[in-house]
Design an enzyme around this catalytic site. Structure first.
Site, PDB file in Angstrom:
ATOM      1  N   ASP A   1      -5.818   1.872   8.788  1.00 36.31           N
ATOM      2  CA  ASP A   1      -6.374   3.198   7.349  1.00 36.31           C
ATOM      3  C   ASP A   1      -7.669   3.756   8.226  1.00 36.31           C
ATOM      4  OD1 ASP A   1      -4.609   3.092   5.740  1.00 36.31           O
ATOM      5  OD2 ASP A   1      -5.225   1.519   4.326  1.00 36.31           O
TER       6      ASP A   1
ATOM      7  N   LYS B   1      -6.444   8.262   4.310  1.00 39.48           N
ATOM      8  CA  LYS B   1      -7.244   8.685   3.595  1.00 39.48           C
ATOM      9  C   LYS B   1      -8.397   9.111   3.549  1.00 39.48           C
ATOM     10  CE  LYS B   1      -1.975   7.511   1.345  1.00 39.48           C
ATOM     11  NZ  LYS B   1      -1.712   6.564   2.060  1.00 39.48           N
TER      12      LYS B   1
ATOM     13  N   GLY C   1      -8.136  -1.457   4.957  1.00 41.14           N
ATOM     14  CA  GLY C   1      -9.832  -2.351   4.574  1.00 41.14           C
ATOM     15  C   GLY C   1      -9.910  -2.843   3.278  1.00 41.14           C
ATOM     16  N   GLY C   2     -10.522  -4.109   3.342  1.00 33.98           N
ATOM     17  CA  GLY C   2     -11.038  -4.549   2.356  1.00 33.98           C
ATOM     18  C   GLY C   2     -10.184  -6.319   2.603  1.00 33.98           C
ATOM     19  N   ASP C   3      -9.393  -6.330   1.155  1.00 32.61           N
ATOM     20  CA  ASP C   3      -7.782  -7.062   0.895  1.00 32.61           C
ATOM     21  C   ASP C   3      -6.867  -5.899   0.392  1.00 32.61           C
ATOM     22  OD1 ASP C   3      -7.113 -10.490   0.568  1.00 32.61           O
ATOM     23  OD2 ASP C   3      -6.335  -8.351  -0.849  1.00 32.61           O
TER      24      ASP C   3
ATOM     25  N   THR D   1     -12.581  -8.215   0.301  1.00 34.91           N
ATOM     26  CA  THR D   1     -13.014  -7.514  -0.608  1.00 34.91           C
ATOM     27  C   THR D   1     -14.533  -6.654  -0.271  1.00 34.91           C
ATOM     28  OG1 THR D   1     -11.942  -6.377  -3.081  1.00 34.91           O
ATOM     29  CG2 THR D   1     -13.326  -8.540  -2.445  1.00 34.91           C
ATOM     30  N   ALA D   2     -14.985  -5.353  -0.805  1.00 28.86           N
ATOM     31  CA  ALA D   2     -15.794  -4.898  -0.584  1.00 28.86           C
ATOM     32  C   ALA D   2     -16.385  -5.455  -1.852  1.00 28.86           C
ATOM     33  CB  ALA D   2     -15.628  -2.928  -1.435  1.00 28.86           C
TER      34      ALA D   2
ATOM     35  N   MET E   1     -13.962   2.977  -6.332  1.00 23.46           N
ATOM     36  CA  MET E   1     -13.405   4.255  -5.833  1.00 23.46           C
ATOM     37  C   MET E   1     -14.092   5.436  -6.542  1.00 23.46           C
ATOM     38  SD  MET E   1     -10.152   3.458  -4.556  1.00 23.46           S
ATOM     39  CE  MET E   1      -9.364   2.453  -5.788  1.00 23.46           C
TER      40      MET E   1
END
Length: 300
Positions: A80, A102, A133-135, A163-164, A215
Site C-alpha cells: 500500500d 490508494k 499500513g498499520g494493522d 496500528t496508528a 482517516m
C-alpha cells in the site's frame, strides 16, 4: 503449533537486533543478504499462500519478527501507499513488487483488482505478502481481501501490525487508557463524515473514554462541531498526529473549539490520526511529548 523455546526466542531477538544494527550502519548490506535464522524449517513462507501483514506505522523497528521474516522470504509483495520506505527497504531486490496504493479521494487500483492480483499470484504457486499500513484488521479492508481469497480457496494468514493509534500515543508519551481519564477506548472511521453521513455523535460525546478517529483529516471541523453539539465542552482536548513514529511526524494539540483554526494555520499532511479525550492533557507533562514539536493550545 508447538511453543518456541526460550533459547530460540532469544536467538531470534539477538538476530533481529544485529540485522537492525547492520541496516543502520553506513556500510549496511543489501536487503537480500539480511536474514532471520530459522531452526528446523520453522515458519517457512509457503508457496500458494497469502500473508496479510501489518507494516505498522512506518518505523521499521516497530515491525514484528514474523513480518520481517515473511518480507525476506516471499516471492511477491503487494503493498500500500502507507508502507514506509524503511520497511520497503527490507524486501530483497529479487522479490516481485506490486504497488496498489490508494490516495485520499482516488483509488489507483480498485479493491476487486487487488483481490484478483493476490489470487493470481498465489495460484501461480508463489508465496505472497499483502503488506498493509498499520494493522490489516483495523480499517484496512482486510475482510474484503479475505473474502476474495476464500472464494478462490487460497489459504491466508494474518500477521498483525502496530496500528496508528498505538504508535501515535507512544510517540506523544501518553496512554490511550488511563485510569484517571478513560475507561473505554474507541476506534472510529471518519468515512461517514466524508460521505455526508451522520455519526452517532451523542454516543461518542463521552468524558470517560478516548476516541481515535482514523482517516479524518479533511473532516476535523465536522468532528469538533459534532462532538461539541452533542455535549462535550469547547475546551475538551484533541490531538492530531501526522506520520506517527516517522521522522516527518508532526502534531497539533488543542481543544475542540480551537483545533479547526489551528489546523488551518498549521496544515498537517495525511495520514493523520485524531485523538479526543482528557488523556491528551498528559502531553504537556510527558517527557516524550515534550521532545516532539507540538503546537499546544490551552487544555483543561
Amino acid at each position: 503449533m508447538r511453543a518456541l523455546s526460550r533459547p530460540l526466542i532469544l536467538n531470534w531477538l539477538n538476530a533481529f537486533m544485529r540485522m537492525l544494527a547492520r541496516g543502520c550502519s553506513s556500510s549496511a548490506r543489501p536487503a537480500e543478504e539480511l536474514h532471520v535464522p530459522l531452526r528446523g524449517g520453522l515458519g517457512q513462507c509457503r508457496g500458494g499462500q497469502v500473508y496479510l501483514v501489518g507494516a505498522g506505522s512506518g518505523d521499521a523497528e516497530l515491525l514484528t519478527l514474523k513480518a520481517v521474516r515473511l518480507l525476506m522470504q516471499a516471492d511477491a509483495v503487494v503493498y500500500d501507499r502507507l508502507v514506509g520506505d524503511d520497511v520497503l527497504a527490507l524486501i530483497p531486490h529479487h522479490t516481485e513488487r506490486y504497488y496498489v496504493g490508494k490516495a485520499r479521494g482516488h483509488h489507483s487500483v480498485p479493491q476487486d483488482e487487488i483481490g484478483a492480483l493476490m489470487v493470481a499470484l498465489a495460484q501461480q504457486g508463489k508465496s505472497v505478502v499483502r503488506l498493509k499500513g498499520g494493522d490489516p484488521a483495523v480499517f484496512g479492508r482486510m475482510g474484503e481481501e479475505l473474502d476474495a481469497l476464500a472464494a478462490a480457496q487460497v489459504p491466508a494468514t494474518i500477521v498483525p501490525g502496530i496500528t496508528a493509534a498505538s504508535a501515535a500515543a507512544a510517540c506523544m508519551g501518553i496512554p490511550l487508557t488511563d485510569r484517571g481519564h478513560a475507561q473505554q477506548l474507541r476506534f472510529v472511521t471518519a468515512q461517514l463524515c466524508r460521505e455526508e453521513g451522520t455519526p452517532d455523535w451523542a454516543s461518542l460525546a463521552r468524558k470517560d473514554e478516548t476516541l481515535v478517529f482514523y482517516m479524518g483529516l479533511s473532516k476535523v471541523a465536522a468532528i469538533c462541531q459534532g462532538l461539541r453539539q452533542a455535549g462535550l465542552p469547547d475546551e475538551w482536548p484533541i490531538m492530531l498526529v501526522a506520520n506517527a513514529s516517522q521522522p516527518s511526524q508532526q502534531s497539533l494539540v488543542g481543544s475542540l473549539a480551537s483545533m479547526p483554526d489551528m489546523l488551518a494555520k498549521n496544515p498537517l499532511p495525511s495520514p493523520c490520526l485524531i485523538v479526543v479525550g482528557s488523556v491528551v492533557q498528559r502531553v504537556a507533562t510527558s517527557p516524550a511529548g515534550k521532545s516532539i514539536d507540538v503546537c499546544a493550545a490551552s487544555l483543561l
